[in-house]
Enzyme design. Sequence first.
Site, mmCIF file in Angstrom:
data_model
loop_
_atom_site.group_PDB
_atom_site.id
_atom_site.type_symbol
_atom_site.label_atom_id
_atom_site.label_comp_id
_atom_site.label_asym_id
_atom_site.label_seq_id
_atom_site.Cartn_x
_atom_site.Cartn_y
_atom_site.Cartn_z
ATOM 1 N N ARG A 210 0.842 -1.191 0.000
ATOM 2 C CA ARG A 210 0.000 0.000 0.000
ATOM 3 C C ARG A 210 0.879 1.243 0.000
ATOM 4 O O ARG A 210 2.040 1.210 0.432
ATOM 5 C CB ARG A 210 -0.905 0.017 1.229
ATOM 6 C CG ARG A 210 -1.890 -1.141 1.300
ATOM 7 C CD ARG A 210 -2.696 -1.076 2.584
ATOM 8 N NE ARG A 210 -3.672 -2.158 2.666
ATOM 9 C CZ ARG A 210 -3.426 -3.352 3.191
ATOM 10 N NH1 ARG A 210 -2.210 -3.617 3.672
ATOM 11 N NH2 ARG A 210 -4.369 -4.277 3.238
ATOM 12 N N LYS A 234 -2.296 -2.764 7.838
ATOM 13 C CA LYS A 234 -3.476 -2.220 8.493
ATOM 14 C C LYS A 234 -3.713 -2.996 9.783
ATOM 15 O O LYS A 234 -3.589 -4.212 9.818
ATOM 16 C CB LYS A 234 -4.704 -2.346 7.584
ATOM 17 C CG LYS A 234 -4.776 -1.290 6.492
ATOM 18 C CD LYS A 234 -6.091 -1.386 5.747
ATOM 19 C CE LYS A 234 -6.256 -0.252 4.755
ATOM 20 N NZ LYS A 234 -7.545 -0.321 4.032
ATOM 21 N N HIS A 306 -2.391 2.835 -5.898
ATOM 22 C CA HIS A 306 -3.211 1.652 -5.610
ATOM 23 C C HIS A 306 -3.421 0.809 -6.864
ATOM 24 O O HIS A 306 -3.551 -0.424 -6.768
ATOM 25 C CB HIS A 306 -4.563 2.070 -5.029
ATOM 26 C CG HIS A 306 -5.233 0.975 -4.260
ATOM 27 N ND1 HIS A 306 -4.756 0.512 -3.042
ATOM 28 C CD2 HIS A 306 -6.331 0.219 -4.538
ATOM 29 C CE1 HIS A 306 -5.536 -0.460 -2.602
ATOM 30 N NE2 HIS A 306 -6.494 -0.663 -3.489
ATOM 31 N N ARG A 309 -0.632 -1.482 -7.163
ATOM 32 C CA ARG A 309 -0.870 -2.626 -6.267
ATOM 33 C C ARG A 309 -1.769 -3.648 -6.966
ATOM 34 O O ARG A 309 -1.498 -4.850 -6.933
ATOM 35 C CB ARG A 309 -1.507 -2.121 -4.978
ATOM 36 C CG ARG A 309 -1.942 -3.187 -3.970
ATOM 37 C CD ARG A 309 -2.415 -2.475 -2.698
ATOM 38 N NE ARG A 309 -3.188 -3.312 -1.805
ATOM 39 C CZ ARG A 309 -2.680 -4.092 -0.871
ATOM 40 N NH1 ARG A 309 -1.361 -4.193 -0.744
ATOM 41 N NH2 ARG A 309 -3.454 -4.786 -0.054
ATOM 42 N N HIS A 332 -3.711 -9.518 3.100
ATOM 43 C CA HIS A 332 -5.114 -9.748 3.438
ATOM 44 C C HIS A 332 -5.247 -11.046 4.229
ATOM 45 O O HIS A 332 -4.548 -12.023 3.962
ATOM 46 C CB HIS A 332 -5.974 -9.851 2.174
ATOM 47 C CG HIS A 332 -6.092 -8.569 1.415
ATOM 48 N ND1 HIS A 332 -6.488 -7.391 2.002
ATOM 49 C CD2 HIS A 332 -5.863 -8.272 0.104
ATOM 50 C CE1 HIS A 332 -6.509 -6.430 1.090
ATOM 51 N NE2 HIS A 332 -6.124 -6.927 -0.063
ATOM 52 N N TYR A 341 -9.315 -10.361 -8.821
ATOM 53 C CA TYR A 341 -8.252 -10.663 -9.776
ATOM 54 C C TYR A 341 -8.581 -11.888 -10.626
ATOM 55 O O TYR A 341 -8.058 -12.034 -11.732
ATOM 56 C CB TYR A 341 -6.925 -10.826 -9.030
ATOM 57 C CG TYR A 341 -6.652 -9.631 -8.154
ATOM 58 C CD1 TYR A 341 -6.491 -8.363 -8.715
ATOM 59 C CD2 TYR A 341 -6.629 -9.745 -6.771
ATOM 60 C CE1 TYR A 341 -6.299 -7.246 -7.920
ATOM 61 C CE2 TYR A 341 -6.428 -8.634 -5.968
ATOM 62 C CZ TYR A 341 -6.272 -7.388 -6.543
ATOM 63 O OH TYR A 341 -6.087 -6.281 -5.754
#
Length: 356
Positions: A210, A234, A306, A309, A332, A341
């Site tokens: 990120r 995060k 982004h 990414r 994630h 994706y």
Amino acid sequence: MRRELLLEKIETYKAIMPWYVLDYYQSKLAVPYSFTTLYEYLKEYKRFFDWLMDADLTQAPKIADIDLSTLEHLTKNDLEAFVLYLRERPSLNTYSTKEGLSQTTINRTLSALSSLYKYLTEEVENDQGEPYFYRNVMKKVSTKKKKETLASRAENIKQKLFLGDETLAFLDYVDKEYEQKLSNRAKSSFRKNKERDLAIISLLLASGVRLSEAVNLDLKDVNLNMMIIEVIRKGGKRDSVNVAGFAKGYLESYLAVRQRRYKAEKQDLAFFLTEYRGVPNRMDASSIEKMVGKYSEDFKIRVTPHKLRHTLATRLYDATKSQVLVSHQLGHSSTQVTDLYTHIVNDEQKNALDNL
């Protein structure tokens, strides 16, 4: 926004906030939430508190005096009235024809409020080890999400990705062709930051981190021998991220000039630096966004970090067909986020249709 300016703006908002918001800020700073996230949340709280006073839902003369009991006793109808206000309020942008805020902005506002309410009703402890209050009205307020299938979203995003040979072609364009269009004055500025800019772009394309994770990288976090970087994900979790080999040369070239070109001393820990009047500073998110936008627009289409990414994630899935591997690379905890994706890489589906 430069880090110094961002911190100044944060202090301005903190100066007018109630004590419990300052408690919240301190708690989330320890997670750590990024300063950018906290700044955006403070802006949303001011918007909300201003409305509370305008709607006569508090007798407080100023934001700092709004009592906890006001938040505790707000009803679902009160919060829905706030959402309606956001949706119908005149836009502050005089050039806009929209009457209210976008649904994305409204969702961001509600997300910020949900975070505050969760803190006040679940996370914080008073002297008796209990939260400040228990009733979380935000759990009763629903948000409206944009209706779009994954296939539709994938098709829209695909146009803004540098897939296949375009990944290296983009880097090669910045390295060898971009400069040819510049004036002599612009060339001087470009050459000063060329190695750094290529290092940033290559890292984003080779790791999928990120923007905030790239901004917060320190020298100690980068291991070019192993091609691994350490980032804060995060939620404050530390993670080791593999970096594709094609970025190594760009990162090494930047490190070779970092100290001399940006006047870096031992105390300058940030990996990516900018220099102004002889003073090195950590490069901020806004500057990286503008830089990526500038180069990508000249190459093909203006994109954000982004989208770089997304580019890495799509290429990695195309090569491995493993959603688990992609989710781990992106940081994630679930593969659900990576469903996108599988729709971007849909050549098999198209081939099957062609054979009907």
